[in-house]
Design an enzyme around this catalytic site. Structure first.
Site, mmCIF file in Angstrom:
data_model
loop_
_atom_site.group_PDB
_atom_site.id
_atom_site.type_symbol
_atom_site.label_atom_id
_atom_site.label_comp_id
_atom_site.label_asym_id
_atom_site.label_seq_id
_atom_site.Cartn_x
_atom_site.Cartn_y
_atom_site.Cartn_z
ATOM 1 N N LYS A 118 0.836 -1.212 0.000
ATOM 2 C CA LYS A 118 0.000 0.000 0.000
ATOM 3 C C LYS A 118 0.867 1.257 0.000
ATOM 4 O O LYS A 118 0.695 2.143 -0.823
ATOM 5 C CB LYS A 118 -0.907 0.020 1.239
ATOM 6 C CG LYS A 118 -1.560 1.378 1.480
ATOM 7 C CD LYS A 118 -2.424 1.396 2.712
ATOM 8 C CE LYS A 118 -1.694 1.615 4.007
ATOM 9 N NZ LYS A 118 -1.346 3.021 4.295
ATOM 10 N N ASN A 119 1.810 1.313 0.932
ATOM 11 C CA ASN A 119 2.571 2.551 1.084
ATOM 12 C C ASN A 119 3.421 2.859 -0.148
ATOM 13 O O ASN A 119 3.556 4.018 -0.550
ATOM 14 C CB ASN A 119 3.449 2.489 2.343
ATOM 15 C CG ASN A 119 2.611 2.630 3.613
ATOM 16 O OD1 ASN A 119 1.423 2.944 3.538
ATOM 17 N ND2 ASN A 119 3.226 2.401 4.758
ATOM 18 N N ARG B 66 -3.358 10.944 4.827
ATOM 19 C CA ARG B 66 -2.244 11.884 4.908
ATOM 20 C C ARG B 66 -1.296 11.809 3.727
ATOM 21 O O ARG B 66 -0.667 12.801 3.364
ATOM 22 C CB ARG B 66 -1.450 11.633 6.177
ATOM 23 C CG ARG B 66 -2.259 11.712 7.442
ATOM 24 C CD ARG B 66 -1.411 11.319 8.612
ATOM 25 N NE ARG B 66 -0.220 12.151 8.652
ATOM 26 C CZ ARG B 66 -0.168 13.351 9.201
ATOM 27 N NH1 ARG B 66 -1.228 13.847 9.800
ATOM 28 N NH2 ARG B 66 0.936 14.048 9.175
ATOM 29 N N ARG C 121 1.176 14.462 13.974
ATOM 30 C CA ARG C 121 2.110 13.986 12.950
ATOM 31 C C ARG C 121 2.528 15.193 12.116
ATOM 32 O O ARG C 121 1.863 15.551 11.160
ATOM 33 C CB ARG C 121 1.466 12.900 12.093
ATOM 34 C CG ARG C 121 1.367 11.593 12.843
ATOM 35 C CD ARG C 121 0.719 10.513 12.039
ATOM 36 N NE ARG C 121 1.577 9.970 10.999
ATOM 37 C CZ ARG C 121 1.200 8.983 10.198
ATOM 38 N NH1 ARG C 121 0.007 8.445 10.329
ATOM 39 N NH2 ARG C 121 2.011 8.532 9.266
ATOM 40 N N PRO C 122 3.636 15.796 12.497
ATOM 41 C CA PRO C 122 4.042 17.049 11.850
ATOM 42 C C PRO C 122 4.520 16.847 10.407
ATOM 43 O O PRO C 122 4.878 15.742 10.017
ATOM 44 C CB PRO C 122 5.209 17.523 12.719
ATOM 45 C CG PRO C 122 5.745 16.293 13.369
ATOM 46 C CD PRO C 122 4.580 15.359 13.523
ATOM 47 N N VAL C 123 4.496 17.949 9.632
ATOM 48 C CA VAL C 123 5.046 17.917 8.269
ATOM 49 C C VAL C 123 6.099 19.013 8.104
ATOM 50 O O VAL C 123 6.403 19.415 6.991
ATOM 51 C CB VAL C 123 3.935 18.071 7.195
ATOM 52 C CG1 VAL C 123 3.085 16.822 7.103
ATOM 53 C CG2 VAL C 123 3.072 19.304 7.452
ATOM 54 N N LEU D 278 9.236 18.986 8.290
ATOM 55 C CA LEU D 278 10.412 18.626 7.484
ATOM 56 C C LEU D 278 10.103 18.696 5.993
ATOM 57 O O LEU D 278 10.968 19.059 5.185
ATOM 58 C CB LEU D 278 10.907 17.222 7.850
ATOM 59 C CG LEU D 278 11.406 17.059 9.288
ATOM 60 C CD1 LEU D 278 11.675 15.598 9.615
ATOM 61 C CD2 LEU D 278 12.673 17.888 9.502
ATOM 62 N N ASP E 43 4.692 0.070 12.335
ATOM 63 C CA ASP E 43 3.430 -0.455 11.796
ATOM 64 C C ASP E 43 3.183 -1.917 12.188
ATOM 65 O O ASP E 43 2.155 -2.478 11.810
ATOM 66 C CB ASP E 43 3.408 -0.326 10.266
ATOM 67 C CG ASP E 43 3.191 1.115 9.815
ATOM 68 O OD1 ASP E 43 2.857 1.963 10.663
ATOM 69 O OD2 ASP E 43 3.359 1.380 8.606
ATOM 70 N N VAL F 109 9.052 5.778 17.521
ATOM 71 C CA VAL F 109 8.713 6.557 16.323
ATOM 72 C C VAL F 109 7.434 7.351 16.573
ATOM 73 O O VAL F 109 7.375 8.557 16.303
ATOM 74 C CB VAL F 109 8.560 5.634 15.091
ATOM 75 C CG1 VAL F 109 8.189 6.445 13.849
ATOM 76 C CG2 VAL F 109 9.854 4.857 14.838
ATOM 77 N N ARG G 109 -8.768 0.188 4.537
ATOM 78 C CA ARG G 109 -7.769 1.138 4.046
ATOM 79 C C ARG G 109 -6.491 0.429 3.651
ATOM 80 O O ARG G 109 -5.790 0.892 2.754
ATOM 81 C CB ARG G 109 -7.404 2.143 5.153
ATOM 82 C CG ARG G 109 -8.381 3.255 5.362
ATOM 83 C CD ARG G 109 -7.771 4.266 6.301
ATOM 84 N NE ARG G 109 -6.374 4.481 5.917
ATOM 85 C CZ ARG G 109 -5.398 4.797 6.759
ATOM 86 N NH1 ARG G 109 -5.641 4.976 8.022
ATOM 87 N NH2 ARG G 109 -4.165 4.963 6.322
HETATM 88 C C1 UD1 Z 1 5.112 6.420 6.864
HETATM 89 C C2 UD1 Z 1 4.102 5.330 6.641
HETATM 90 C C3 UD1 Z 1 3.513 4.880 7.986
HETATM 91 C C4 UD1 Z 1 4.625 4.511 8.966
HETATM 92 C C5 UD1 Z 1 5.670 5.618 9.052
HETATM 93 C C6 UD1 Z 1 6.880 5.230 9.881
HETATM 94 C C7 UD1 Z 1 3.121 5.813 4.470
HETATM 95 C C8 UD1 Z 1 1.928 6.301 3.724
HETATM 96 N N1 UD1 Z 1 3.027 5.842 5.800
HETATM 97 O O1 UD1 Z 1 4.437 7.531 7.427
HETATM 98 O O2 UD1 Z 1 2.673 3.762 7.739
HETATM 99 O O3 UD1 Z 1 4.069 4.300 10.231
HETATM 100 O O4 UD1 Z 1 6.146 5.955 7.733
HETATM 101 O O5 UD1 Z 1 7.495 4.120 9.351
HETATM 102 O O6 UD1 Z 1 4.098 5.376 3.887
HETATM 103 N N2 UD1 Z 1 8.360 13.654 11.494
HETATM 104 C C9 UD1 Z 1 8.641 14.952 11.875
HETATM 105 N N3 UD1 Z 1 8.456 15.946 10.948
HETATM 106 C C10 UD1 Z 1 8.010 15.699 9.694
HETATM 107 C C11 UD1 Z 1 7.741 14.381 9.317
HETATM 108 C C12 UD1 Z 1 7.919 13.372 10.247
HETATM 109 O O7 UD1 Z 1 9.038 15.217 12.995
HETATM 110 O O8 UD1 Z 1 7.877 16.649 8.912
HETATM 111 C C13 UD1 Z 1 8.540 12.550 12.480
HETATM 112 C C14 UD1 Z 1 7.233 11.870 12.844
HETATM 113 O O9 UD1 Z 1 6.546 12.540 13.865
HETATM 114 C C15 UD1 Z 1 7.700 10.492 13.263
HETATM 115 C C16 UD1 Z 1 8.918 10.246 12.380
HETATM 116 O O10 UD1 Z 1 9.286 11.519 11.849
HETATM 117 O O11 UD1 Z 1 8.113 10.483 14.612
HETATM 118 C C17 UD1 Z 1 8.684 9.293 11.235
HETATM 119 O O12 UD1 Z 1 7.567 9.721 10.477
HETATM 120 P P1 UD1 Z 1 7.510 9.529 8.906
HETATM 121 O O13 UD1 Z 1 8.585 8.589 8.489
HETATM 122 O O14 UD1 Z 1 7.452 10.860 8.254
HETATM 123 O O15 UD1 Z 1 6.095 8.815 8.700
HETATM 124 P P2 UD1 Z 1 5.130 8.977 7.458
HETATM 125 O O16 UD1 Z 1 5.904 9.164 6.203
HETATM 126 O O17 UD1 Z 1 4.042 9.942 7.781
#
Ligand code: UD1
Length: 439
Positions: free
Chosen positions: A22-23, A94, A123-125, A127, A312, A334, A404
């Site tokens: 899926k991812n 997301r 779940r911040p963005v 970065l 996951d 995580v 999903r």
């Molecule tokens: C992806 C996967 C999700 C999985 C996760 C971690 C998809 C669609 N989803 O989610 O299933 O659980 O990887 O393996 O592929 N973080 C920040 N700032 C940011 C982005 C992330 O601080 O801008 C932090 C998050 O809070 C978290 C860590 O980075 O602690 C990892 O998150 P991230 O790898 O970004 O997860 P996703 O890509 O959202």
């Protein structure tokens, strides 16, 4: 709404096929936006998240056709004329936020809704935004939307260090960098196989990328990418989930086969922890054979980015620990708040203690069927796993979470000997007191 009803205590046996990831599929669909023409993606799972992202692509102007029988998706991205991803879709999923990098890369501009929090916490963005800014994007916030623009229509490229190594941010930065005017470097990039497979697809489309699967990814921007035919990889989280199902619900001494899999994508930490439980497994091509031990031993785990134990799979591991001998814990570094499934498992009789980012428990424990529900995908599947070994019937409500991310879960489990059925129910029905009925 639908629920799954599981009669516990039947042994899991036989063969279970693993679907496409899926991812990774979501990343590949975003990548297709970069190519002027028809991209063909194979081994795409039939899931609600995939349907949602198809709508996201259609809004931008792409035509998307998916055949759930052959699992082939055709994305015609010849006309991408509306560089926007609306709140209504981003709030459902997301990963729609990948449109930020994809539309910037293709059109030099994007208006993408900011995703909010998620069921288990923030779940911040940040970065994604800081990285794209470092690559030359001008970004503003407008009424919940990220409005981004590449001056002169193309990002210039740049350097950015991810801390932590976010999967999603690595993908968005790759999407932005591959058609940038100059070169880019992503430091502390994610190593997840999903990202590596996605990067290989971009390379096949003509992107110049080095360092995939290492902490430093270098990209030399090219003028345009070509559409290709690409085969998606198997779903590693589905594989891990069924390995756990086999270990807890198979008959001791029996072997269960998981086909169409890619076990190396699970990472060494999961495979090593699984081995230590006493469950034996072997690989033969794309088949994983799990032999069920007499007794499972408790093995504590701590999640970490790949090749660490996947976050996951931690909810499912909690159920495994409940069936194993000895004390153990599951720690999520995580997503430290990802324990919404634990109170639901407790309704099934689980005895456990959550402290901070860790759940402690001691097994083996007897679980009882109950009505339960979870607020997220992996939490929901942990309730299904608990239902396999619980006494009596378990009703897992709000199946839309499972739809999903697990293709045909009840079909696969019932073909493997489990008594499971889907029923619809009224979420808001109020039980009527007997006295009221008499009146
Ligand atoms: C992806 C996967 C999700 C999985 C996760 C971690 C998809 C669609 N989803 O989610 O299933 O659980 O990887 O393996 O592929 N973080 C920040 N700032 C940011 C982005 C992330 O601080 O801008 C932090 C998050 O809070 C978290 C860590 O980075 O602690 C990892 O998150 P991230 O790898 O970004 O997860 P996703 O890509 O959202």
């Amino acid at each position: 709404m639908d629920k799954l009803v599981i009669e516990g205590g039947r042994p899991l046996r036989g063969t279970i096929p693993i679907s496409g990831s899926k991812n990774t599929a979501l990343m590949l669909m975003a990548g297709a936006v970069l190519a002027d023409g028809v991209t063909v993606l194979e081994n795409i799972p039939h899931l609600r998240d995939i349907t949602t992202f198809s709508h996201v692509l259609r809004i931008a102007g792409a035509s998307v056709r998916f055949d759930p029988e052959t699992h082939v998706m055709r994305i015609d991205a010849t006309r991408i004329d509306f560089p926007e991803a609306p709140y209504e879709l981003v709030k459902q999923m997301r990963a729609s936020f990948y449109m930020l990098g994809a539309l910037l890369g293709r059109c030099g501009q994007a208006r993408v809704s900011l995703p909010g929090g998620c069921a288990w916490g923030p779940r911040p963005v940040n970065l994604h935004l800081e990285g794209l800014r470092a690559f030359g994007a001008e970004i503003e916030l407008d009424q919940g939307y990220v409005v981004a623009r590449a001056p002169g229509g193309r990002l210039r490229g740049g350097r950015f260090r991810l801390e932590p190594p976010s999967v999603g941010a690595t993908v968005n930065l790759l999407l932005g960098a591959v058609t940038a005017r100059g070169s880019s470097r992503i430091e502390n990039a994610a190593l997840e196989p999903d990202v590596v497979v996605f990067g290989r697809a971009l390379q096949q489309m003509g992107a110049r990328i080095e360092g995939l699967g290492t902490r430093t990814i270098e990209v030399e921007g090219v003028d345009a990418l070509q559409p290709v035919t690409f085969r998606n990889c198997p779903d590693r989280i589905e594989l891990g989930t069924f390995m756990i199902a086999a270990a807890i619900a198979g008959s001791p001494g029996d072997t269960i086969y998981l086909t169409g899999a890619e076990p190396s994508h699970l990472g060494e930490a999961f495979l090593e922890a699984f081995r230590q439980t006493g469950a034996a497994f072997t690989f033969d091509g794309d088949t994983v054979a799990v032999t069920v031990p007499e007794r499972l031993q408790a093995v504590s785990i701590e999640t970490a980015p790949y090749p660490g134990f996947p976050t996951d799979l931690q909810a499912q591991w909690t159920v495994l620990l409940s069936q194993a001998e000895g004390a153990g814990f599951v720690r999520d570094t995580v997503y430290p708040d990802r324990f919404k499934h634990v109170p639901e498992l407790m309704r099934m009789g689980l005895q456990a203690r959550v402290e901070g980012n860790t759940v402690f428990l001691e097994g083996p424990q007897r679980l009882q069927g109950a009505h339960v529900m979870s607020t997220d995908l992996r939490g929901s599947v942990s309730l299904v796993l608990a239902g396999l070994v619980a006494e009596g019937e378990t009703h897992v409500l709000r199946v839309y979470h499972l739809d999903r991310g697990y293709e045909n879960l009840e079909g696969k489990l019932s073909a493997a000997g489990i008594a499971i059925r889907r029923e619809s129910y009224d979420e808001f029905a109020t039980p009527t007191p007997e006295s009221a009925e008499e009146n």
